[in-house]
Design a protein around this motif. Structure first.
Motif, short mmCIF file in Angstrom:
data_model
loop_
_atom_site.label_atom_id
_atom_site.label_comp_id
_atom_site.label_asym_id
_atom_site.label_seq_id
_atom_site.Cartn_x
_atom_site.Cartn_y
_atom_site.Cartn_z
N ALA A 1 -7.80 12.45 3.08
CA ALA A 1 -7.59 11.25 2.26
C ALA A 1 -6.34 11.38 1.40
CB ALA A 1 -8.82 10.99 1.39
N SER B 1 -16.00 5.50 1.46
CA SER B 1 -15.75 4.96 0.12
C SER B 1 -17.05 4.51 -0.54
CB SER B 1 -14.74 3.81 0.20
OG SER B 1 -14.50 3.28 -1.08
N LEU C 1 -13.82 4.74 7.02
CA LEU C 1 -13.23 4.86 5.68
C LEU C 1 -14.02 4.03 4.67
CD1 LEU C 1 -9.44 4.74 6.60
CD2 LEU C 1 -10.69 6.70 5.65
N ARG C 2 -14.43 2.84 5.07
CA ARG C 2 -15.24 2.00 4.17
C ARG C 2 -16.59 2.66 3.86
NH1 ARG C 2 -13.57 -3.52 7.16
NH2 ARG C 2 -11.80 -4.05 5.82
N GLY D 1 -9.23 0.90 -7.21
CA GLY D 1 -9.52 2.31 -7.45
C GLY D 1 -8.45 3.01 -8.28
N LEU E 1 -19.02 7.51 -1.63
CA LEU E 1 -18.46 8.10 -2.85
C LEU E 1 -18.79 7.25 -4.07
CD1 LEU E 1 -15.05 9.38 -1.46
CD2 LEU E 1 -16.92 10.79 -2.37
N ASP E 2 -18.81 5.93 -3.90
CA ASP E 2 -19.25 5.05 -5.00
C ASP E 2 -20.69 5.38 -5.39
OD1 ASP E 2 -16.87 3.64 -5.28
OD2 ASP E 2 -17.54 1.93 -4.06
N ASN F 1 -3.31 8.88 1.72
CA ASN F 1 -2.82 8.17 0.55
C ASN F 1 -1.29 8.26 0.49
OD1 ASN F 1 -3.20 6.75 -2.04
ND2 ASN F 1 -2.42 8.66 -2.90
#
Length: 151
Positions: free
Chosen positions: A15, A138, A134-135, A61, A141-142, A19
């Motif tokens: 990631a 994410s 990826l979604r 984010g 992780l949320d 990024n």
């Protein structure tokens, strides 16, 4: 280290690399339109609906302070404006101006070319699967952030 730890480390390192790669791509796409990647990110968030700085920060984010600094620059350059927020007197809404929306629109053709190239390299099905993964990552992780039990 456990397998789970190895996977978390590999996901984080990938990631971080992604990024950097996406920021480089965004800078190269935004530059000809007179934008930076950060300006594009904030303008893109308010492309269709004006939002308060805090909502932009949550969606992207990034910190509220970083969004505020960027929004202030965009307003100073005439690419965005602050509007009254009927839901909150002190939290103004950030909205793109005609100049800001024109700059975003100018990115479109190069954005489309790069998207087509990437889809050609990955294949559209694998590209969609990567975005889906990826979604999911994410969202997990949320959930982890909220103290939930990320699955």
């Amino acid at each position: 280290m456990t397998r789970d730890q190895d996977l978390l480390s590999a996901a984080a390192l990938t990631a971080f690399k992604l990024n950097g790669q996406f920021l480089d791509l965004a800078e190269s796409l935004a530059r000809p339109a007179g934008l930076t990647a950060a300006w594009w990110q904030v303008l893109g968030a308010v492309l269709h609906t004006p939002l308060p700085v805090s909502a932009i920060a949550r969606e992207m984010g990034i910190t509220r302070q970083a969004v505020q600094r960027t929004a202030d620059v965009l307003v100073d350059r005439g690419l965005a404006e602050y509007r009254d927020n009927p839901a909150h007197r002190r939290a103004k809404l950030v909205a793109g101006t005609e100049a800001g929306l024109a700059a975003i629109k100018a990115i479109g053709p190069d954005h489309a070319r790069q998207a087509k190239r990437l889809s050609g390299i990955l294949g559209q099905e694998d590209f969609a699967a990567a975005v889906d993964a990826l979604r999911k990552l994410s969202a997990a992780l949320d959930e982890l952030d909220r103290g939930g039990s990320a699955h």
